[in-house]
Scaffold this motif. Structure first.
Motif, PDB file in Angstrom:
ATOM      1  N   LEU A   1      -1.356   3.157   5.527  1.00 67.72           N
ATOM      2  CA  LEU A   1      -1.405   1.790   6.064  1.00 67.72           C
ATOM      3  C   LEU A   1      -2.709   1.541   6.817  1.00 67.72           C
ATOM      4  N   ASP A   2      -3.642   2.502   6.719  1.00 65.54           N
ATOM      5  CA  ASP A   2      -4.989   2.381   7.288  1.00 65.54           C
ATOM      6  C   ASP A   2      -5.014   2.341   8.814  1.00 65.54           C
ATOM      7  N   TYR A   3      -4.067   3.033   9.442  1.00 62.35           N
ATOM      8  CA  TYR A   3      -4.111   3.184  10.894  1.00 62.35           C
ATOM      9  C   TYR A   3      -4.881   4.461  11.231  1.00 62.35           C
ATOM     10  N   GLU A   4      -5.750   4.382  12.196  1.00 62.91           N
ATOM     11  CA  GLU A   4      -6.527   5.545  12.625  1.00 62.91           C
ATOM     12  C   GLU A   4      -5.833   6.206  13.819  1.00 62.91           C
TER      13      GLU A   4
ATOM     14  N   ILE B   1       2.680   9.745  -4.748  1.00 60.46           N
ATOM     15  CA  ILE B   1       2.510  11.158  -5.097  1.00 60.46           C
ATOM     16  C   ILE B   1       2.459  12.021  -3.839  1.00 60.46           C
ATOM     17  N   SER B   2       1.753  11.539  -2.815  1.00 63.89           N
ATOM     18  CA  SER B   2       1.666  12.293  -1.557  1.00 63.89           C
ATOM     19  C   SER B   2       3.029  12.412  -0.889  1.00 63.89           C
ATOM     20  N   ALA B   3       3.786  11.307  -0.882  1.00 66.15           N
ATOM     21  CA  ALA B   3       5.117  11.331  -0.274  1.00 66.15           C
ATOM     22  C   ALA B   3       6.050  12.265  -1.034  1.00 66.15           C
TER      23      ALA B   3
ATOM     24  N   ARG C   1       0.821  -1.211   0.000  1.00 66.08           N
ATOM     25  CA  ARG C   1       0.000   0.000   0.000  1.00 66.08           C
ATOM     26  C   ARG C   1       0.857   1.264   0.000  1.00 66.08           C
ATOM     27  N   LEU C   2       2.093   1.157   0.502  1.00 64.92           N
ATOM     28  CA  LEU C   2       2.984   2.321   0.510  1.00 64.92           C
ATOM     29  C   LEU C   2       3.508   2.660  -0.885  1.00 64.92           C
ATOM     30  N   LEU C   3       3.344   1.743  -1.835  1.00 68.41           N
ATOM     31  CA  LEU C   3       3.806   1.983  -3.202  1.00 68.41           C
ATOM     32  C   LEU C   3       2.660   2.247  -4.172  1.00 68.41           C
ATOM     33  N   GLU C   4       1.456   2.409  -3.648  1.00 64.46           N
ATOM     34  CA  GLU C   4       0.343   2.759  -4.516  1.00 64.46           C
ATOM     35  C   GLU C   4       0.534   4.185  -5.039  1.00 64.46           C
TER      36      GLU C   4
END
Length: 352
Positions: free
Chosen positions: A268-271, A58-60, A50-53
């Motif tokens: 990574l879908d952490y809240e 683009i955000s990074a 997910r970190l390479l989507e």
């Protein structure tokens, strides 16, 4: 035959030292990562695609752009307030040279010295170059040291944290020491001359330096103190626009720096509450200021792992640490090493 080192020998020597410093940095980083792996990550490590989507990348990259540009502009506008200016090309080199040297030398001092040397090559006098890099650092220090006690006292995620409990009194002492020293440096720099003279006297008394060396250092210390005091007054009398922009881009630089973990955790879908992530990074960076290791290597990974272990699963903890350090440190260091090596090669390249 001349005893002076030839250009290729000097280049090899410089490269050898840089390689040694880099190996120390890598070794300490590996030790810190293993500590996190063994103590906080349940001895697990997993990669998450997910970190390479595309959106994550683009955000990074966007945050990286803000991080690097604001880092350069905070020094640029500090120089402008002091009455000097450098080209954008030179400014971009300074950003990455600082990132490399400050992370392979203890206490992040090397980056400042390297930038002073490079600024002198750009025609900035020694006193103003020293003042610019010192003021740039001081602005960041006052932001971090002003926010860190607030988060230490009131951030829920840090309440009951064993590391903070163990270091609480030590951290309070260093806050007082740092802020006291920098306040004197800014407002009453001449008050520091007698203690520094006393330190030189002790060094001479214990035969650690010769009387001649003591006189030379005494002269240089007094001269640089007076130069800095004059430069700081010049900064305060500079254009309010340049002063305001130097403060603004320092704040933007720190905000972007502290936002990387929140960005990683989001994809990574952490809240995790953004303020919590930001506060933990402020305190982590605050502790890194006192780390004696090059670039706080080893210590930064351990502190981050301790703070975030309750928020991130064991399998993701090392991944987040590696991604955070790669984006904020390793990538800039690699670029800085390339810039430095290119400059060394050009400097010692034989004339045609």
């Amino acid at each position: 035959m001349s005893d002076q080192p030839q250009p290729n020998q000097t280049t090899q020597l410089s490269t050898g030292r840089l390689l040694l410093f880099s190996l120390i940095f890598i070794g300490l980083t590996a030790a810190g990562l293993y500590l996190v792996y063994a103590s906080f990550a349940d001895r697990t490590l997993s990669f998450d695609w997910r970190l390479l989507e595309p959106l994550a990348l683009i955000s990074a990259l966007g945050l990286l752009l803000v991080y690097f540009v604001s880092d350069g502009l905070r020094l640029y506008f500090t120089l402008k307030a002091l009455g000097y200016s450098i080209s954008l090309q030179a400014l971009s080199k300074l950003v990455f040279i600082n990132l490399f040297f400050s992370n392979v030398t203890p206490l992040a001092t090397g980056g400042g010295f390297a930038q002073i040397w490079y600024l002198q090559k750009q025609g900035v006098p020694l006193g103003r170059a020293t003042a610019a890099t010192t003021l740039r650092t001081l602005l960041a220090v006052f932001f971090i040291f002003g926010l860190a006690p607030f988060f230490l006292l009131f951030l829920p995620a840090l309440q009951g944290e064993n590391l903070i409990s163990d270091l609480g009194q030590t951290l309070a002492f260093f806050i007082f020491l740092y802020l006291g020293f920098f306040t004197l440096l800014l407002l009453r720099s001449h008050w520091l001359i007698p203690p520094l003279d006393g330190l030189l006297w002790l060094l001479q008394n214990f035969t650690l330096i010769t009387p001649q060396r003591k006189r030379i250092w005494q002269f240089k210390l007094r001269r640089e103190m007076l130069r800095f005091a004059f430069s700081f007054q010049t900064y305060l009398k500079g254009s309010p626009l340049w002063i305001g922009l130097s403060i603004f881009f320092t704040a933007l630089f720190l905000l972007s720096l502290f936002s990387f973990p929140a960005l990683l955790l989001y994809f990574l879908d952490y809240e995790v509450d953004y303020l919590t992530s930001l506060g933990l990074l402020v305190v982590t960076t605050f502790i890194m200021y006192f780390a004696p290791t090059p670039g706080a290597s080893g210590i930064s990974e351990g502190v981050f792992g301790s703070f975030f272990s309750g928020l991130v699963s064991g399998g993701h903890l090392l991944l987040v640490i590696l991604a955070w350090r790669f984006l904020t440190i390793y990538l800039g260091m690699l670029i800085g090493l390339g810039v430095l090596q290119k400059d060394l090669i050009q400097r010692w390249k034989p004339a045609p």
